[in-house]
Design an enzyme around this catalytic site. Structure first.
Site, PDB file in Angstrom:
ATOM      1  N   ASN A  18     -54.301  19.472 -18.835  1.00 27.79           N
ATOM      2  CA  ASN A  18     -54.921  20.334 -17.826  1.00 27.79           C
ATOM      3  C   ASN A  18     -55.625  21.491 -18.528  1.00 27.79           C
ATOM      4  OD1 ASN A  18     -51.761  20.611 -17.475  1.00 27.79           O
ATOM      5  ND2 ASN A  18     -52.463  22.597 -16.790  1.00 27.79           N
ATOM      6  N   ASP A  19     -55.324  22.727 -18.224  1.00 27.54           N
ATOM      7  CA  ASP A  19     -56.154  23.860 -18.653  1.00 27.54           C
ATOM      8  C   ASP A  19     -56.510  23.887 -20.141  1.00 27.54           C
ATOM      9  OD1 ASP A  19     -54.908  24.406 -16.260  1.00 27.54           O
ATOM     10  OD2 ASP A  19     -53.895  26.202 -16.954  1.00 27.54           O
ATOM     11  N   TRP A  34     -48.263  15.262 -15.708  1.00 25.92           N
ATOM     12  CA  TRP A  34     -47.896  16.615 -16.131  1.00 25.92           C
ATOM     13  C   TRP A  34     -46.434  16.630 -16.563  1.00 25.92           C
ATOM     14  CZ3 TRP A  34     -44.461  20.496 -14.914  1.00 25.92           C
ATOM     15  CH2 TRP A  34     -44.784  21.782 -15.352  1.00 25.92           C
ATOM     16  N   PHE A  41     -46.914  27.151 -21.714  1.00 21.86           N
ATOM     17  CA  PHE A  41     -47.949  27.175 -20.679  1.00 21.86           C
ATOM     18  C   PHE A  41     -49.222  27.844 -21.210  1.00 21.86           C
ATOM     19  CE2 PHE A  41     -45.897  26.653 -16.178  1.00 21.86           C
ATOM     20  CZ  PHE A  41     -45.432  25.398 -16.525  1.00 21.86           C
ATOM     21  N   ASP A  72     -50.032  33.093 -17.783  1.00 26.50           N
ATOM     22  CA  ASP A  72     -51.403  32.863 -18.242  1.00 26.50           C
ATOM     23  C   ASP A  72     -52.055  34.112 -18.857  1.00 26.50           C
ATOM     24  OD1 ASP A  72     -50.850  30.410 -17.138  1.00 26.50           O
ATOM     25  OD2 ASP A  72     -52.056  30.709 -15.336  1.00 26.50           O
ATOM     26  N   GLU A 132     -53.971  32.295 -10.718  1.00 27.22           N
ATOM     27  CA  GLU A 132     -53.609  31.797 -12.047  1.00 27.22           C
ATOM     28  C   GLU A 132     -54.778  32.062 -13.008  1.00 27.22           C
ATOM     29  OE1 GLU A 132     -50.765  28.009 -11.192  1.00 27.22           O
ATOM     30  OE2 GLU A 132     -52.888  27.553 -11.010  1.00 27.22           O
ATOM     31  N   TRP A 141     -56.079  20.194  -8.895  1.00 26.32           N
ATOM     32  CA  TRP A 141     -54.662  19.871  -8.752  1.00 26.32           C
ATOM     33  C   TRP A 141     -54.387  18.960  -7.554  1.00 26.32           C
ATOM     34  CZ3 TRP A 141     -51.315  19.844 -12.368  1.00 26.32           C
ATOM     35  CH2 TRP A 141     -51.349  20.779 -13.400  1.00 26.32           C
TER      36      TRP A 141
END
Ligand code: FRU
Length: 512
Positions: free
Chosen positions: A41-42, A66, A98, A170, A222, A311
């Site tokens: 993901n990110d 995930w 994360f 984050d 986020e 998502w």
């Protein structure tokens, strides 16, 4: 002599410009980064250091869903061709790694750097999942590398920030010239706030200000990020952009990102606009947790890269053995418009290194009707191209393109001249049924200055990134067209479009 057969194989592959099988499955992006296998993901910790661009990314090294979140790692010399390296920061003792950022500690403020040289320091959220009666815990942590990101050590004094909260994540860190210290923006997702902390050494952090709630506040906030951008034609004037991810509750449903434009004095971000104003970085469904590169050479424009996904259905995407990919890097600036300053995004100029032949059948005509076909079929077969067009609206109600088309499938990229909306319609784009949230017509407000619609459309097998009006409006969306959906036609509804000029350029694979 083993070398000769090997050399011949190499030459044969080179001559064919062949994409290696590991990067040539159906829908495998050819000029967007995706991990060789498994889930991403990110983007995380994107940074330039000693001639290399580093892309870290949320990664599950054990599967295509995930979980076990770690920082995957890839490097590039040109921000276009990527080489995936071993995992940089791995989940340990049940603590996941994360999203976060990486800085270059030029002057060894942290004391981590050896040999009198700068080192890399990563700042990330450690996530301990809930267990029994114990709630989840998210804290900010640091790790450092003295060998250009190849190996990392977690700081023995971690965590460096702990509010004993389940949602606190984050961190994006940068060096503030104004206040001569490190500044971290980090999210309090359920409070719809970005907290700012300052530090002299990356280890001890004190709160310096807070922003929010403002703009869109459904879902969680986020991946916040604060960065300075030049104003186009502003003679060196700049403004600050605070970007915040929202999930769910974004404009198009699910995850998406908003931004605020304002000023930052090294301590506090001041929004130029009323708190109620909602601005979106990308009007498509598939651009989330984008991050700008730290450490860019002075003369290089800010560059941002995002997770090209949502998502709502990220876990169901019909791709294998990988799941998830990044946007093409985008160069950023601010543009003065009648409504105020707006974010502008253009494909990173390194794209030109990937440009293959231009279609010999460039289109130029005084007007156009519906379903005029255009393009070089060889080029269309690869589903990897850049389509640039300038279209006058004429007297049509809708103008644009029907792409990746066969007799029953197509993706529309167009403009509604009466409703002043750019739209991407992927309801008939191919595979859509893996999620009820996938098929959609996705709109963005766009008031043309004159009567010309300018579009740059990047197509890469399973994605369509649209940059309209010189990048003032972007719409990034995934599509999963069937093989052989190679048609490209004009779209003109309720009248004829006016003058058109268009060109199409093949974009070569970065994996060749
Ligand atoms: C955003 C996000 C971040 C978090 C990461 C976990 O997509 O939820 O807030 O750090 O993903 O993988």
């Amino acid at each position: 002599m083993l070398i000769w057969p090997l050399l011949l194989v190499f030459i044969a592959l080179w001559a064919q410009n062949a994409t290696p099988p590991a990067y040539n499955q159906p829908y495998r992006p050819q000029f967007h980064f995706s991990p060789r296998e498994y889930w991403t993901n990110d983007p995380n910790g994107v940074v330039h250091f000693e001639g290399e661009y580093h892309l870290f990314f949320q990664y599950n090294p054990l599967g295509d869903q995930w979980g076990h979140m770690s920082w995957g790692h890839a490097v590039s010399r040109d921000l276009v061709h990527w080489q995936q390296l071993p995992v940089a920061l791995a989940e340990k003792n049940g603590v996941m790694i994360f999203t976060g950022s990486t800085v270059i500690d030029e002057h060894n403020t942290s004391g981590f750097c050896t040999g009198g040289k700068p080192c890399m320091v990563a700042i990330y959220t450690g996530h301990t999942p809930e267990s029994g009666a114990r709630p989840a815990l998210q804290t900010q942590n640091i790790a450092y590398s003295n060998d250009r990101g190849r190996t990392w050590k977690k700081y023995s004094g971690n965590p460096v920030l702990n509010l004993n909260m389940s949602d606190f994540r984050d961190p994006k860190v940068f060096w503030s010239q104004q206040s001569r210290r490190w500044v971290m923006g980090v999210s309090l997702p359920n409070d719809h706030k970005v907290r700012f902390y300052g530090s002299a050494d990356l280890k001890r952090w004190t709160q310096i200000s807070e922003f929010g709630p403002a703009g869109a506040t459904d879902g969680q906030w986020e991946c916040p990020e604060l960065f300075e951008l030049p104003i186009e034609g502003g003679g060196g004037a700049t403004r600050w952009v605070l970007k915040v991810g929202l999930n769910p509750g974004a404009l198009q449903g699910g995850s998406g990102e908003q931004y605020f434009v304002g000023q930052f004095d090294g301590t506090k971000f001041q929004n130029d606009n009323p708190a109620s104003l909602q601005l979106w970085t990308d009007y498509g469904k598939d651009c989330y947790c984008a991050l700008t590169f730290n450490g860019l050479p002075r003369n290089q424009r800010a560059v941002m890269i995002g997770w090209m996904d949502n998502w709502q259905y990220a876990a169901q995407l019909p791709t294998s053995p990988w799941r998830g990919q990044m946007t093409f890097p985008r160069s950023l600036s601010l543009r003065k418009t009648a409504e105020g300053l707006r974010l502008v995004q253009e494909p990173y100029e390194g794209l030109k290194r990937l440009k293959g032949p231009q279609s010999g059948t460039g289109l130029a005509a005084a007007s156009f009707g519906d379903a005029q076909s255009f393009g070089n079929t060889d080029m269309l077969q690869t589903h990897t191209f850049l389509l640039h067009s300038e279209m006058k609206t004429g007297d049509a109600q809708q103008i644009g393109w029907r792409l990746l088309a066969d007799s029953s499938h197509y993706t529309l990229v167009g403009y509604d001249t009466q409703r002043h909306k750019l739209f991407v319609d992927r309801t008939h784009s191919g595979l859509t049924s893996f999620s009820k949230d996938f098929p959609a017509t996705i709109e963005a407000p766009l008031v043309l200055q004159g009567d010309t619609l300018s579009l740059d459309i990047l197509v890469d097998r399973c994605s369509v990134e649209v940059f309209a009006d010189g990048g003032q409006v972007t719409s990034t969306n995934l599509v999963f067209p069937p093989e052989g959906a190679n048609g490209l036609e004009t779209l003109a509804k309720g009248g004829r479009g006016g003058r058109i000029s268009a060109s199409m350029t093949e974009i070569r694979s970065i994996w060749e």
